[in-house]
Design a protein around this motif. Structure first.
Motif, short mmCIF file in Angstrom:
data_model
loop_
_atom_site.label_atom_id
_atom_site.label_comp_id
_atom_site.label_asym_id
_atom_site.label_seq_id
_atom_site.Cartn_x
_atom_site.Cartn_y
_atom_site.Cartn_z
N PHE A 1 46.94 72.15 55.09
CA PHE A 1 47.57 73.33 55.44
C PHE A 1 48.70 73.03 53.42
CE2 PHE A 1 47.07 74.57 59.38
CZ PHE A 1 47.20 75.85 59.56
N GLY A 2 49.07 73.93 52.67
CA GLY A 2 49.48 73.81 51.53
C GLY A 2 48.85 72.75 50.69
N GLU A 3 47.78 72.34 51.02
CA GLU A 3 46.33 71.65 50.13
C GLU A 3 45.86 73.00 48.65
OE1 GLU A 3 46.99 67.00 51.40
OE2 GLU A 3 44.86 68.30 52.10
N ALA A 4 45.50 72.19 47.84
CA ALA A 4 44.55 73.28 47.45
C ALA A 4 43.18 73.37 47.90
CB ALA A 4 44.88 72.80 45.63
N ILE A 5 42.05 74.17 47.95
CA ILE A 5 40.93 74.41 48.48
C ILE A 5 40.28 73.71 46.86
CG2 ILE A 5 40.58 75.98 49.44
CD1 ILE A 5 39.40 77.52 47.20
N VAL A 6 38.61 73.15 47.87
CA VAL A 6 38.23 72.23 47.14
C VAL A 6 37.80 72.69 46.20
CG1 VAL A 6 34.91 71.34 47.19
CG2 VAL A 6 36.59 71.70 49.13
N ALA A 7 37.71 71.66 44.43
CA ALA A 7 37.93 72.07 43.22
C ALA A 7 36.72 72.82 42.72
CB ALA A 7 38.03 70.82 42.13
N GLY A 8 36.06 73.74 42.18
CA GLY A 8 34.71 74.45 41.88
C GLY A 8 34.75 75.51 42.80
N ALA A 9 35.10 75.54 43.71
CA ALA A 9 35.05 76.37 44.43
C ALA A 9 35.33 78.19 44.03
CB ALA A 9 36.34 76.30 46.06
N LEU A 10 36.39 78.09 43.83
CA LEU A 10 36.55 79.92 42.84
C LEU A 10 35.55 80.06 42.09
CD1 LEU A 10 41.02 80.64 44.18
CD2 LEU A 10 38.83 81.03 45.62
N PRO A 11 35.93 78.88 41.25
CA PRO A 11 34.99 78.97 39.96
C PRO A 11 33.27 79.57 40.90
CG PRO A 11 36.09 77.47 39.31
CD PRO A 11 36.34 77.78 40.57
N ARG A 12 33.20 78.77 41.24
CA ARG A 12 31.66 79.79 41.71
C ARG A 12 31.66 80.61 41.86
NH1 ARG A 12 28.44 75.44 45.93
NH2 ARG A 12 26.79 76.61 45.31
N ILE A 13 32.21 81.34 43.21
CA ILE A 13 32.48 82.48 43.64
C ILE A 13 32.95 83.66 42.96
CG2 ILE A 13 33.66 83.75 45.44
CD1 ILE A 13 34.70 80.84 46.81
N GLU A 14 33.29 82.89 41.60
CA GLU A 14 33.64 84.29 40.55
C GLU A 14 32.87 84.24 39.77
OE1 GLU A 14 37.13 83.40 38.24
OE2 GLU A 14 38.42 83.11 40.47
N THR A 15 31.17 83.75 39.42
CA THR A 15 30.16 83.25 38.77
C THR A 15 29.20 84.11 39.78
OG1 THR A 15 30.82 81.65 37.66
CG2 THR A 15 28.30 82.25 37.41
N PHE A 16 29.38 84.08 40.87
CA PHE A 16 28.60 84.40 41.84
C PHE A 16 29.19 86.92 42.16
CE2 PHE A 16 26.75 86.27 45.59
CZ PHE A 16 25.34 86.13 45.75
N VAL A 17 30.29 86.77 42.24
CA VAL A 17 30.13 87.51 42.39
C VAL A 17 30.05 88.67 39.95
CG1 VAL A 17 32.11 88.97 42.29
CG2 VAL A 17 32.10 87.23 43.92
N ASP A 18 30.65 87.89 39.59
CA ASP A 18 29.77 88.60 38.51
C ASP A 18 28.51 88.88 37.75
OD1 ASP A 18 32.35 88.53 37.18
OD2 ASP A 18 32.29 86.73 36.57
N GLY B 1 20.25 74.14 58.06
CA GLY B 1 19.10 74.38 57.03
C GLY B 1 19.60 75.09 55.99
N SER B 2 20.96 75.69 56.20
CA SER B 2 21.67 76.42 54.63
C SER B 2 21.82 75.91 53.57
CB SER B 2 22.99 76.99 54.86
OG SER B 2 22.59 78.06 56.24
N GLU B 3 21.61 76.18 52.37
CA GLU B 3 21.67 75.60 50.93
C GLU B 3 22.70 75.17 50.08
OE1 GLU B 3 17.81 74.90 49.18
OE2 GLU B 3 17.03 73.86 51.13
N ARG B 4 23.05 76.88 50.31
CA ARG B 4 24.19 77.34 49.20
C ARG B 4 25.02 77.50 49.71
NH1 ARG B 4 18.93 78.95 48.02
NH2 ARG B 4 18.00 78.51 46.11
N VAL B 5 26.62 76.27 49.72
CA VAL B 5 27.15 76.35 50.88
C VAL B 5 28.35 75.75 49.76
CG1 VAL B 5 28.63 75.47 53.06
CG2 VAL B 5 26.24 76.14 53.54
N ILE B 6 29.64 76.61 49.90
CA ILE B 6 30.65 75.96 49.74
C ILE B 6 31.14 75.92 50.69
CG2 ILE B 6 33.26 76.08 48.14
CD1 ILE B 6 31.44 77.93 46.68
N GLU B 7 32.39 74.26 50.95
CA GLU B 7 32.42 74.07 52.26
C GLU B 7 34.56 73.82 51.14
OE1 GLU B 7 30.13 70.45 53.35
OE2 GLU B 7 29.77 71.18 55.39
N MET B 8 35.01 74.56 51.79
CA MET B 8 36.12 75.11 50.29
C MET B 8 37.28 74.48 51.21
SD MET B 8 37.30 79.16 51.47
CE MET B 8 37.98 79.24 49.61
N HIS B 9 37.12 73.51 52.41
CA HIS B 9 38.15 72.92 53.37
C HIS B 9 38.07 71.17 53.91
CE1 HIS B 9 40.59 76.98 54.75
NE2 HIS B 9 40.74 76.72 53.90
N GLY B 10 36.66 71.01 53.03
CA GLY B 10 35.77 70.05 52.97
C GLY B 10 35.35 70.02 54.57
#
Ligand SMILES: NC(=O)c1ccc[n+]([C@@H]2O[C@H](COP(=O)([O-])OP(=O)(O)OC[C@H]3O[C@@H](n4cnc5c(N)ncnc54)[C@H](O)[C@@H]3O)[C@@H](O)[C@H]2O)c1
Ligand SMILES: [Zn+2]
Length: 243
Positions: free
Chosen positions: A161-178, A104-113
């Protein structure tokens, strides 16, 4: 105990350990091997290029195993906290099992797909839901590419391994932290603290003056970065954690 009040912004990071009690083994519990294969062989672009049939057999087996798996008390406890905090809650997971959403979690970032999606290894068609456990010796092909006259393998929509995490994950985390400011709290659950950038989140939070909690079966590499460490099973600890 992790106190929640009207100013609390809770950022949560979960790893394979939170799903262990649901019966999804962590890599570490499996000794880093799967039927004699190194994790890098089944979770890297090079491994896929070398032996796509073996890689598809690995993920097909994991898909098949998921049909018998359900969220546990730890997943449910996080979904409950989210209902209390609303937009002041964000869950970042390294897991690909979809159990947070199932709880039931909705605000989820699945950073590894997500294990239950596939995408093309060549064209940029959107990833799509795919729960198929392919038969041994079968590697599925992309229909879009086939219609364009070329052969291209589908692959699991998982960050290797060696691939970039899901696009948009880091900006969304930064916005939350801010937005959190001084109300920022961080909780990591069931992660060995070795896989970046997730392992560095605790340092980001510390740099902002936020407090941090860790719940894990054993003390991971970055345990000393946390203010409070609770060693134990996530399904036992989390339901009693939030005040
Ligand atoms: N369920 C899944 O989706 C799944 C499973 C295995 C691996 N993976 C992938 O493998 C990568 C491995 O990184 P990782 O750090 O998440 O996993 P990891 O396997 O390296 O570490 C898991 C951690 O969880 C701890 N743990 C085990 N059982 C626990 C329990 N019941 N309660 C609390 N802690 C427990 C272990 O001590 C360990 O430190 C991830 O990026 C992930 O994408 C995902
Ligand atoms: Zn394609």
């Amino acid at each position: 105990m992790l106190p929640l009040d009207a100013s609390t912004y809770l950022l949560v990071l979960t790893g394979a350990g939170i799903s262990a009690e649901s019966g999804v083994p962590t890599f570490r519990d499996a000794g880093g091997l799967w039927e004699g294969h190194a994790v890098e062989d089944v979770a890297s672009p090079a491994g896929f290029a070398r032996d796509p049939l073996m890689v598809w057999q690995f993920y097909s087996e994991r898909r098949a195993n998921m049909t018998a798996v359900a969220p546990n008390a730890a997943h449910h406890a996080l979904a409950e906290v989210e209902r209390r905090l609303g937009d002041r809650f964000l869950l970042v997971t390294q897991n690909v099992d979809g159990l947070h959403t199932a709880a039931g979690s909705e605000r989820v970032i699945e950073m590894h797909g997500n294990l239950m999606r596939s995408r093309c290894s060549v064209c940029d068609r959107a990833p799509f839901e795919d729960r198929t456990a392919y038969r041994r010796g079968v590697a599925p092909m992309c229909g879009v590419c086939q219609r364009a006259g070329r052969d291209a393998l589908l692959r699991p929509d998982i960050v290797w391994f060696g691939e970039a995490i899901v696009a948009g994950a880091l900006p969304r985390i930064e916005t939350f932290v801010d937005a959190a400011g001084a109300g920022l709290r961080f909780l990591a659950v069931g992660t060995s603290g070795l896989v970046y950038p997730a392992a560095g989140l605790v340092d980001v939070v510390r740099a902002r003056g936020g407090r941090s909690w860790l719940v894990n079966a054993d003390a991971p590499a970055n345990a000393r970065s946390f203010d409070t460490v609770t060693l134990g099973a996530a399904g036992k600890v989390l339901p009693e954690m939030f005040a």
